[in-house]
Design a protein around this motif. Structure first.
Motif: not given
Ligand code: UT7
Length: 325
Positions: A161-163, A15-18, A51-52
């Motif tokens: 969301g992203d993951g 999972l991205p940190a943000r 950029g991720e």
């Protein structure tokens, strides 16, 4: 009778940190934490850093799954990466993952069934293993839906969301009974008559740009509660089990109300349902492997447990799978 089964030997996620909270969204657009929570169950979601890329998320999840299985990239002979948000139109994001994890042979490809992508991926990996095309397949669901959201459209931008999540399946001998470990059955469906209910408004052969996600939420909801109940029943009947045999439902995480409705119709109490939608939002193809990896990691899902997975998304495309962990 001896049969080949596709057995799960490890899973992982990233999972991205943000973390983006409902209150942060409410400060930007006309919505409230109360509306989002009561209609969807969502409290927060993760968002990829500038950029991720989807491949970065997928690689991290893949490495986590390889570590859990005690394997390296060289041990994998196929990658199926389910995504609707690839790094580029081509080459496949899967081949980026292949290179990054040190997998020098075999093959890798992307699979596109939007939110149902992980179920389609599991079904395809299972078919490849059972037919002898591959022996050890890395199935990944990875998405950066934050890149295709219209952040001014409150009806959609609060939902996603992203993951990324990943599972490794490998050929193993089974007896052909429901006691076998591995994929016991899968059911896939799609109906292109409903393309317009959930789509992205761009693409290489239409607008030549990426476009934005558009959804008729209420209509998708209506299809979801009916089709997910049907496809859950279909796979249980095909395999020869009932809701009381299921240890965990690991559903697509789009909306808590859809998850509750499907569990009820399958005769499975909510105590046996893995719910991550409040923390992740809807991560499309990543949502099931993310939920799976979290529940394996915290000890809820144990070896021998029977898992029912189901998902629906753009297409419409929907499906289900039964897997004994
Ligand atoms: O993973 C792919 C599959 N996707 C899904 O499964 C999503 C399925 N659909 C859903 O989960 C739900 O339909 C939504 C969560 C998208 C919407 O919930 P709903 O209960 O169906 O609400 P609605 O679309 O009927 O909207 C109700 C009201 C509307 O206002 P009016 O027309 O009643 O005045 C919307 O404008 O809520 C309003 N609304 C919002 N209000 C505050 C819509 N979005 C928001 C928002 N904040 N973010």
């Amino acid at each position: 009778m001896s049969v080949v089964r596709a057995r799960a030997v490890g899973c992982g996620h990233y999972l991205p940190a943000r973390i983006l909270t409902n209150d942060e969204l409410a400060a930007r657009i006309d919505t409230t934490d109360a509306w989002i929570q009561s209609r969807t169950g969502i409290r927060r979601r993760h968002v990829a850093a500038e950029g991720e890329k989807t491949s970065d998320l997928a690689i991290a999840a893949a490495l986590d799954a390889l570590a859990a299985a005690g394997l390296t990239g060289a041990d994998i002979d196929a990658i199926v990466l389910a995504t609707a948000t690839p790094d580029q139109t081509f080459p496949s994001t899967a081949t980026r993952v292949q290179h990054a994890i040190g997998m020098h042979g075999g093959f890798a490809f992307d699979l596109h069934a939007v939110c149902a992508g992980f179920i389609f991926g599991i079904a395809n990996a299972n078919a490849m293993i059972v037919s002898g095309l591959a022996r050890r397949v890395l199935v990944i669901g990875a998405e950066t839906f934050s890149r295709i959201l219209d952040w001014n459209d409150r009806a959609t931008c609060v939902l996603f969301g992203d993951g990324a999540g990943a599972v490794i399946l490998e050929a193993a001998e089974g007896t052909g009974s429901v006691a076998d470990h591995g994929v016991l059955g899968a059911c896939l469906h799609s109906d292109g008559a409903h393309n317009d209910l959930l789509y992205v408004s761009g693409g290489p052969s239409t607008t030549q740009d990426t476009g934005y996600l558009r959804m008729e939420g209420r209509e998708v909801f209506r299809h979801a509660v009916v089709k997910l109940a049907e496809v859950a029943d279909e796979v249980m009947e095909k395999v020869g089990v009932t809701g009381s045999d299921v240890d965990w439902i690991v559903p697509h995480q789009a909306n808590l109300r859809i998850i509750e409705s499907t569990a009820k119709k399958a005769g499975v109490p909510m105590a046996k349902v893995v719910v991550t939608v409040h923390d992740h939002g809807n991560t499309s193809a990543a949502s099931i492997p993310l939920a799976l990896s979290i529940a394996v990691g915290d000890g809820r899902i144990r070896p021998g447990n029977l898992l029912l997975m189901e998902a629906i998304g753009g297409g419409l495309a929907w499906g289900s799978a039964l897997l004994r962990w």
